[in-house]
Motif scaffolding. Structure first.
Motif, PDB file in Angstrom:
ATOM      1  N   LEU A  20     -53.773 -22.735  18.180  1.00  0.00           N
ATOM      2  CA  LEU A  20     -55.161 -22.895  17.748  1.00  0.00           C
ATOM      3  C   LEU A  20     -55.871 -21.546  17.633  1.00  0.00           C
ATOM      4  O   LEU A  20     -56.709 -21.355  16.747  1.00  0.00           O
ATOM      5  CB  LEU A  20     -55.910 -23.825  18.701  1.00  0.00           C
ATOM      6  N   THR A  21     -55.539 -20.609  18.520  1.00  0.00           N
ATOM      7  CA  THR A  21     -56.133 -19.265  18.427  1.00  0.00           C
ATOM      8  C   THR A  21     -55.732 -18.588  17.133  1.00  0.00           C
ATOM      9  O   THR A  21     -56.576 -18.006  16.437  1.00  0.00           O
ATOM     10  CB  THR A  21     -55.712 -18.403  19.632  1.00  0.00           C
ATOM     11  N   VAL A  22     -54.466 -18.688  16.773  1.00  0.00           N
ATOM     12  CA  VAL A  22     -53.999 -18.078  15.519  1.00  0.00           C
ATOM     13  C   VAL A  22     -54.632 -18.785  14.323  1.00  0.00           C
ATOM     14  O   VAL A  22     -55.142 -18.143  13.395  1.00  0.00           O
ATOM     15  CB  VAL A  22     -52.453 -18.104  15.430  1.00  0.00           C
ATOM     16  N   TYR A  28     -58.163 -18.883   9.750  1.00  0.00           N
ATOM     17  CA  TYR A  28     -59.356 -19.480   9.133  1.00  0.00           C
ATOM     18  C   TYR A  28     -60.404 -18.412   8.789  1.00  0.00           C
ATOM     19  O   TYR A  28     -60.887 -18.368   7.652  1.00  0.00           O
ATOM     20  CB  TYR A  28     -59.936 -20.567  10.041  1.00  0.00           C
ATOM     21  N   PRO A  29     -60.780 -17.513   9.722  1.00  0.00           N
ATOM     22  CA  PRO A  29     -61.742 -16.461   9.345  1.00  0.00           C
ATOM     23  C   PRO A  29     -61.226 -15.569   8.212  1.00  0.00           C
ATOM     24  O   PRO A  29     -62.001 -15.151   7.346  1.00  0.00           O
ATOM     25  CB  PRO A  29     -61.931 -15.661  10.634  1.00  0.00           C
ATOM     26  N   ALA A  30     -59.918 -15.291   8.198  1.00  0.00           N
ATOM     27  CA  ALA A  30     -59.358 -14.468   7.117  1.00  0.00           C
ATOM     28  C   ALA A  30     -59.474 -15.191   5.780  1.00  0.00           C
ATOM     29  O   ALA A  30     -59.807 -14.578   4.763  1.00  0.00           O
ATOM     30  CB  ALA A  30     -57.901 -14.128   7.412  1.00  0.00           C
ATOM     31  N   LEU A  34     -61.604 -13.922   2.520  1.00  0.00           N
ATOM     32  CA  LEU A  34     -61.020 -13.787   1.182  1.00  0.00           C
ATOM     33  C   LEU A  34     -61.817 -14.554   0.143  1.00  0.00           C
ATOM     34  O   LEU A  34     -62.046 -14.065  -0.967  1.00  0.00           O
ATOM     35  CB  LEU A  34     -59.559 -14.248   1.191  1.00  0.00           C
ATOM     36  N   VAL A  35     -62.251 -15.769   0.483  1.00  0.00           N
ATOM     37  CA  VAL A  35     -63.073 -16.551  -0.452  1.00  0.00           C
ATOM     38  C   VAL A  35     -64.390 -15.819  -0.707  1.00  0.00           C
ATOM     39  O   VAL A  35     -64.863 -15.735  -1.842  1.00  0.00           O
ATOM     40  CB  VAL A  35     -63.321 -17.976   0.093  1.00  0.00           C
ATOM     41  N   GLY A  36     -64.989 -15.270   0.342  1.00  0.00           N
ATOM     42  CA  GLY A  36     -66.234 -14.517   0.187  1.00  0.00           C
ATOM     43  C   GLY A  36     -66.073 -13.289  -0.690  1.00  0.00           C
ATOM     44  O   GLY A  36     -66.925 -12.968  -1.506  1.00  0.00           O
TER      45      GLY A  36
END
Length: 196
Positions: A20-22, A28-30, A34-36
């Protein structure tokens, strides 16, 4: 519970934590980053630049005063993004009715029109108090004043209003709007080019 059973439970919990940490702490933040980066204007706040200098956001209303500018909608938060919000006055509030009557008289006097011709968005703040747009009717109402103050032809100002009127999505979702910041920037550029 035996020691081996506790150890197995601990191992399962540790693996779950690591997975879950990965997933949620790195992947998820990466993916969101990328979408941003794929849509930098929206991710960075839809910033508007003029000659390389950021002058505002197309999503947040700003206060423009004086006869040479198109005026925005009223703001309950005084155009401060940290103070965003409505006045929370009920439709039956005597204070709200007085504010609207006072604004109607003020706008009618400023624009030299009958109070009955003042559109609703000139009198009421949006829910956020930071709406960057006005109606085309309110923009047209202000055109004569702005043209006279800037020594521009009324047709030039009317053309700018038409060019900066955004039609509803798919022609029927929403209402036509005019972004005040973008219109005022175009007005500034038009005044500069006509002066030359």
């Amino acid at each position: 519970m035996s020691a081996s059973s506790s150890l197995r439970s601990f191992g399962t919990a540790l693996r779950t934590l690591l997975v879950l940490t990965v997933l949620l702490g790195i992947l998820y933040p990466a993916a969101i980053l990328l979408v941003g980066r794929a849509m930098p204007a929206a991710a960075d706040g839809s910033l508007v630049s003029d000659h390389g200098k950021v002058v505002g956001s197309s999503l947040i209303g700003q206060d423009f005063t004086g006869d040479t500018w198109f005026h925005p909608r009223p703001s309950a938060g005084k155009y401060d993004a940290l103070n965003s919000g409505a006045s929370n006055l009920a439709p039956t509030s005597k204070d709200l009715a007085k504010q609207i009557d006072d604004l109607r008289a003020q706008v009618a006097k400023t624009e030299n029109v009958s109070p009955a011709k003042v559109p609703a968005d000139a009198l009421t703040a949006s829910a956020s108090g930071l709406d960057p747009d006005i109606s085309p009717e309110y923009a047209r109402l202000q055109s004569a004043r702005v043209a006279a103050a800037r020594h521009l032809s009324e047709e030039t100002v009317a053309r700018l209003v038409r060019e900066h009127t955004e039609e509803p999505l798919l022609g029927f979702i929403g209402v036509p709007t005019v972004n005040v910041l973008e219109l005022n920037l175009a007005l500034e550029h038009a005044a500069g080019s006509e002066a030359q």
